[in-house]
Scaffold this active site. Structure first.
Site, short mmCIF file in Angstrom:
data_model
loop_
_atom_site.label_atom_id
_atom_site.label_comp_id
_atom_site.label_asym_id
_atom_site.label_seq_id
_atom_site.Cartn_x
_atom_site.Cartn_y
_atom_site.Cartn_z
CE LYS A 36 -10.66 -2.88 -13.03
NZ LYS A 36 -10.23 -3.55 -11.95
CD GLU B 141 -7.23 -4.18 -11.05
OE1 GLU B 141 -7.13 -5.56 -12.00
OE2 GLU B 141 -7.90 -4.41 -10.78
NE ARG C 247 -26.70 -11.37 -8.64
CZ ARG C 247 -26.69 -12.05 -8.30
NH1 ARG C 247 -26.30 -12.15 -6.88
NH2 ARG C 247 -27.16 -13.30 -8.04
CD GLU D 274 -13.10 -4.40 -15.94
OE1 GLU D 274 -13.82 -5.00 -15.67
OE2 GLU D 274 -11.74 -4.09 -15.22
CE LYS E 187 -18.97 -6.10 -8.54
NZ LYS E 187 -17.57 -5.22 -8.57
CG ASN F 152 -28.43 -17.12 -11.14
OD1 ASN F 152 -27.79 -16.47 -12.36
ND2 ASN F 152 -28.86 -16.66 -9.72
N GLY F 153 -28.75 -20.06 -13.29
CA GLY F 153 -27.78 -20.56 -13.51
C GLY F 153 -27.71 -21.23 -14.57
CB CYS G 238 -30.29 -14.41 -13.50
SG CYS G 238 -29.55 -15.27 -15.25
CG HIS H 112 12.20 -13.41 -23.78
ND1 HIS H 112 13.34 -13.60 -23.66
CD2 HIS H 112 12.32 -12.42 -21.97
CE1 HIS H 112 13.90 -14.19 -22.71
NE2 HIS H 112 13.26 -12.96 -22.15
CD1 TRP I 42 -25.22 -10.30 -17.69
CD2 TRP I 42 -24.26 -12.38 -17.85
NE1 TRP I 42 -23.52 -10.28 -19.04
CE2 TRP I 42 -23.32 -11.58 -18.33
CE3 TRP I 42 -24.45 -13.45 -17.93
CZ2 TRP I 42 -22.27 -12.17 -19.05
CZ3 TRP I 42 -22.76 -13.72 -18.71
CH2 TRP I 42 -22.23 -13.48 -18.78
C1 F6R Z 1 -12.72 -6.66 -13.18
C2 F6R Z 1 -13.59 -7.44 -11.92
C3 F6R Z 1 -13.71 -8.93 -12.57
C4 F6R Z 1 -14.26 -9.27 -10.80
C5 F6R Z 1 -13.72 -11.06 -11.60
C6 F6R Z 1 -13.84 -12.03 -9.79
O1 F6R Z 1 -12.66 -5.62 -13.07
O2 F6R Z 1 -13.99 -7.04 -11.55
O3 F6R Z 1 -12.43 -9.47 -13.04
O4 F6R Z 1 -12.80 -9.31 -10.17
O5 F6R Z 1 -15.40 -11.34 -12.18
O6 F6R Z 1 -15.07 -11.49 -9.24
P1 F6R Z 1 -14.75 -11.36 -7.90
O7 F6R Z 1 -13.70 -10.65 -6.82
O8 F6R Z 1 -16.66 -11.53 -7.06
O9 F6R Z 1 -14.92 -12.97 -7.33
#
Ligand code: F6R
Length: 606
Positions: A483, A479, A27, A486, A601, A99-100, A2, A502, A74
């Site tokens: 990627k 990672e 965000r 997601e 984000k 927000n929260g 949010c 294993h 959100w």
């Molecule tokens: C994946 C991604 C998330 C962030 C995670 C932590 O592509 O971007 O997994 O890495 O939400 O976010 P920060 O780094 O902002 O604490």
């Protein structure tokens, strides 16, 4: 997550509120709304979906007024719908945004309903509107109202409330969720971060946890948790960067992948002393005092922590424990000889990481924030800060922030190793020379889009994919899988190559794509034979490797090569093709690359 904005004392403030909401789009959100207040009362527009839907409503039904609130939601409690979107209005007298999460919302709602309050949404946030209404109706002053409401709620919040009888006043408060107040000329503003305010003012007050403030056009009077007036520093934030745009790319993610050479170069510049040598922001004494490190992070930032563990333990011989922030914060960690916690976060706002950092601080560890947003909460609340300078990252999937984090962490590992007497000046200089060459070598890797496109095209048909890496490339495999899943919603998992036998090897069937990361390092031959095992069972091996290691995987079905690099830096370089592969696969599948479903984000809830 949010986003909150607000204005007090600006004629026709609705457009300003909309502009500020646009700055918070990064965000992540699924609905939005704006309320304004004029002599005719409240006027409100709310809409599901992107901000252009709200903007269209504002064209059709403009909102008049000198004060107002805006919100991007959100969904947490209650589905995505117009009636669950913020702002929420109670009794036509109070409007709020939040927000929260209000953890005790169910009990509060029950009591308010018994007292005759009628609710219009399924959200936890709406209880705030009714609590403010009830408090104002008891004839309390604004300060007493704030105290009363805050004493009743549990959970995390950044909130703002307006009352119809006080058109030039807003009550705001925060606990764990970020909130900034902007001081303008004849008007004051609020926002979830300074980006939301940077086109309006550069003078910003950041509230501390449990602070509340009464904001009028001329002033913001801040009170601490005990309702005692306090002076919070007015910070002058960097000049407005304007709305961040895509710079000719189709998506922010595509642009941000291309920005990695710059992001790394800027991060290195922040770590370069006046004599041109690479260093960290910490003194030799501070580094020598580090005897064990707990890394706290989430998602991609957690994988940066995992890579750094190999570097720090290998070079500096300092023990490192990598902790998923949301798990650590409720553990009773045994700190033992650990002296330091490093909280890694692009946004500097991930609530899990912030809370884990507080938890580590309470356990007696010195805290270091490795953050990309200098004004963020983690930056402000850590004992020490190590910045990355990747610039604003808007695409939800982290790319340039990750490689910038790795850049800062390899510099940190090298400085720590030197301070601990584990490497000599010659080895340090060797590593530094390699690190300084990163922007140019990463620049070559970002040129791989055309090479990877046919592969991405074929991957769109896959239901599942595995990513394998060994040693320092294991976190890169994790990672890569994150990627892909997601962005393109294809199931993907990352495994340590040696772990396949294993259990996970049972997943391999004819044609299963296995994206295999290989570098010319100490474990190359072992990693290659793990890949042979997968190949022998029908996997389609897609090798991502340095030029000189390609022959070790000559059994692969497809190969993507990057230039040769010191094995230490292979994780940085091999990350780039896996980012491009995920981006192009998602693009071909037609998913919302910059805003994948269900994701945000800046994750400011637990
Ligand atoms: C994946 C991604 C998330 C962030 C995670 C932590 O592509 O971007 O997994 O890495 O939400 O976010 P920060 O780094 O902002 O604490």
């Amino acid at each position: 997550m949010c986003g909150i904005v607000g204005v007090v004392g600006l004629q026709d403030c609705a457009d300003t509120l909309l502009d500020s909401l646009k700055r918070l789009e990064y965000r992540g959100y699924d609905s939005s709304g704006i309320v304004t207040q004029s002599e005719d009362g409240f006027a409100m527009n709310r809409s599901v979906g992107k901000l252009n839907a709200l903007s269209a409503m504002m064209q059709e039904a403009p909102l008049a007024g000198r004060s107002g609130l805006g919100h991007t939601r959100w969904a947490t409690h209650g589905g995505v719908s117009e009636r669950n979107a913020h702002p929420h209005i109670a009794g036509n007298k109070v409007a709020i945004v939040h927000n929260g999460i209000i953890e005790n919302h169910a009990a509060l709602r029950e009591n308010l309903c018994k007292a005759g309050h009628e609710f219009a949404s399924e959200t936890d946030s709406e209880v705030l509107a009714h609590l403010f209404l009830a408090a104002f109706e008891r004839g309390l002053s604004a300060r007493e109202v704030a105290e009363d409401v805050l004493s009743r709620i549990e959970g995390t919040f950044a909130l703002a409330a307006m009352h119809i009888d006080h058109p030039d006043m807003m009550i705001v408060a925060r606990n764990a969720s970020p909130l900034a107040i902007g001081l303008g000329d004849g008007a004051c503003y609020i926002g979830s971060d300074a980006v939301a305010l940077s086109h309006l003012t550069r003078s910003v007050i950041y509230l501390k946890d449990r602070d509340f403030a009464i904001v009028t056009p001329d002033t913001a009077q801040v009170f601490d948790a005990a309702a005692v007036p306090v002076n919070r520093e007015v910070v002058i934030v960097a000049a407005s960067q304007g709305l961040v745009d895509k710079g000719g790319y189709r998506h922010f993610m595509e642009k941000e992948i291309h920005e990695q050479p710059d992001a790394i170069a800027h991060t290195l510049a922040a770590m370069t002393g006046p004599d041109g040598t690479l260093s960290t922001p910490f003194s030799r004494d501070e580094l020598q005092g580090i005897d064990g490190i707990v890394m706290l992070a989430a998602g991609t930032s957690y994988y940066a922590a995992m890579v750094a563990r190999y570097w720090i333990e290998g070079l500096a011989r300092v023990p490192v424990s990598c902790e998923i922030a949301s798990e650590y914060r409720y553990r009773k960690p045994v700190t033992g000889s650990f002296t330091t916690a490093i909280a890694i976060s692009q946004s500097g706002e991930s609530l899990d990481t912030l809370m884990a950092m507080h938890h580590a601080g309470e356990a007696g560890l010195k805290t270091i924030g490795l953050v990309n947003v200098p004004e963020s909460t983690i930056a402000r609340e850590a004992n020490l800060v190590m910045p990355t300078r990747a610039g604003p990252e808007i695409g939800v999937a982290s790319t340039k922030a990750f490689t910038a984090q790795l850049t800062a962490l390899i510099c940190f590992a090298t400085s720590l190793a030197e301070a601990k007497g584990q490497i000599d000046a010659r080895r340090r200089d060797e590593i530094h020379t390699q690190i300084k060459g990163l922007p140019s070598i990463i620049g070559k890797a970002v040129g791989l889009f055309d090479n990877i496109r046919p592969l991405a095209h074929s991957l769109t048909k896959a239901n599942s994919a595995l990513y394998l890496g060994r040693d320092v490339l294991f976190p890169v495999a994790m990672e890569g899988a994150l990627k892909l899943k997601e962005l393109s919603y294809i199931h993907a998992e990352g495994f340590a190559s040696g772990e396949m036998k294993h259990g996970p090897i049972a997943l391999i069937e004819e044609g299963l794509p296995v994206i295999a990361l290989l570098a010319a390092d100490e474990v190359m031959d072992k990693a290659a034979s793990n890949l042979q095992e997968a190949k022998a069972r029908g996997a389609r091996i897609i090798l991502v490797t340095e030029e000189r290691a390609a022959s070790a995987g000559d059994f692969a079905d497809e190969v993507i090569t990057v230039p040769n690099v010191d094995p230490l830096l292979a994780p940085l370089l091999l990350t780039v093709p896996v980012q491009i592969l995920a981006y192009l696969t998602a693009f071909e599948k037609g998913t919302d690359v910059d805003r994948p479903r269900n994701l945000a984000k800046s994750v400011t809830v637990e």
